[in-house]
Design a protein around this motif. Structure first.
Motif: not given
Length: 357
Positions: A196-199, A290-296
């Motif tokens: 998941l961390l690579k997704t 989370l940063k890479e996938n734009n989580y608030p």
């Protein structure tokens, strides 16, 4: 198409995952029904309710379309749906179909559990997030003092997961669902967590998504079969939810999606775990993902005492003592009782950590 069997204390049901299977519902039902009530919401009904109705050309089919959002899981809506069921003439041989995300599934399942002391229902989840809530038979509505405090354990007769319905999800809904997949990976599967961390969740293919959903569902199914009534290991599935639910209640339902709140809760869990067990586990890698996938996760300064009160209303709290699911390592969850002062101290240091990230 893939089928996963889940055994509950009352019956065994199938989780079926595939494309276009919403048009094959009758083949997955355990019996014929006198009438059918489809419960959906304003976002999902225009897209898929006619597809579901097309399966039933001879049966009496009714529908109830609810407002979208967490606010729908209320006592008023619960009562109104019962009124709809009574007015439609549903009986003990009727079926309820929950068509939608976790909100619809939780509410429709609780209506099924309580209408005439219990009738059959099936889940047709249309979000990634609902892969978690649709499996295991936990059904509930919210109270203004806390999430899911009014509910029951009531397994569905089937979970029909047509992954084609996920193509219409917003970026925010995709984020919300993947937070629960991360939760399951942290509980049980280091390899899945690394995957998941690579997704990049906005670029995930249909094949990858179906694989991720299958892995997450299998983790949950194994746990709920071992502990259906949440007296032991099923508590591990609440990883990240002690703070996550408190954030939802404190900020107002809908300010964050459930998964966005859980993502922050997972970070808090790792923060507490790494401090209590004096080791690095995964907080840095998770916050980068989370940063890479734009989580608030950069919230305004939170009221730590207000959050503490919300956390103390969590279902796992016993004798006003907060029990948190922590991680000794990935795949090694434990439940620990924390004092109010410990929680306040950890919330304070967590707040400062988020500000600097």
């Amino acid at each position: 198409m893939e089928e996963i069997a889940v055994t509950s204390s009352s019956h065994t049901y199938k989780i079926v995952i595939g494309e276009n299977i919403r048009f094959q519902l009758k083949s997955f039902l355990p019996k014929t029904y006198s009438s059918i009530l489809i419960i959906s919401d304003e976002s999902v009904a225009p897209l898929y309710i006619n597809d579901i109705r097309s399966n039933f050309t001879e049966e009496q089919v009714f529908q109830t379309v609810l407002p979208s959002g967490e606010q729908t899981k209320s006592m008023d809506t619960f009562y109104n749906v019962h009124t709809d069921a009574i007015n439609a003439g549903l009986d003990r041989n009727s079926l309820i179909i929950a068509l939608g995300g976790g909100v619809v599934g939780d509410l429709a399942g609780f209506v099924a559990a309580t209408f005439m002391r219990g009738i059959d229902y099936i889940q047709i989840p249309t979000t990634i997030l609902a892969h978690d809530s649709s499996v295991g038979g936990k059904v509930a509505i919210n109270h203004k003092l806390g999430k899911n405090l009014i509910g029951s354990f009531y397994p569905p007769r089937a979970v029909i997961y047509d992954v084609e319905t996920l193509q219409t999800l917003s970026a925010r809904e995709i984020r919300s669902g993947y937070a629960e997949l991360v939760k399951e990976a942290l509980i049980a599967d280091q390899e899945f967590f690394n995957l998941l961390l690579k997704t990049d969740i906005q670029q995930v293919t249909a094949e990858e998504l179906q694989s991720h959903l299958s892995l997450g569902i299998k983790i949950k199914a194994n746990i709920v079969q071992e502990d259906e009534m949440e007296s032991g290991v099923r508590m591990y599935l609440n990883l990240g939810h002690t703070l996550g639910h408190a954030l939802e209640a404190e900020l107002g339902y809908g300010t964050l999606t459930h998964g966005e709140a859980v993502a922050i809760g997972l970070l808090f869990t790792l923060h507490v775990s790494e401090n209590m067990f004096s080791k690095q586990i995964a907080s840095h890698s998770l916050i980068q993902w989370l940063k890479e996938n734009n989580y608030p996760f950069k919230l305004q300064q939170l009221d730590e005492h207000a959050l503490l009160l919300k956390m103390k209303s969590d279902k796992k709290t016993v004798n006003s003592k907060i029990k948190m699911v922590l991680l000794e390592d990935i795949g090694s969850p434990v439940v620990k009782e924390l004092t109010d002062q410990q929680i306040l101290d950890f919330l304070h240091s967590f707040n400062r950590k988020l500000v600097t990230e």
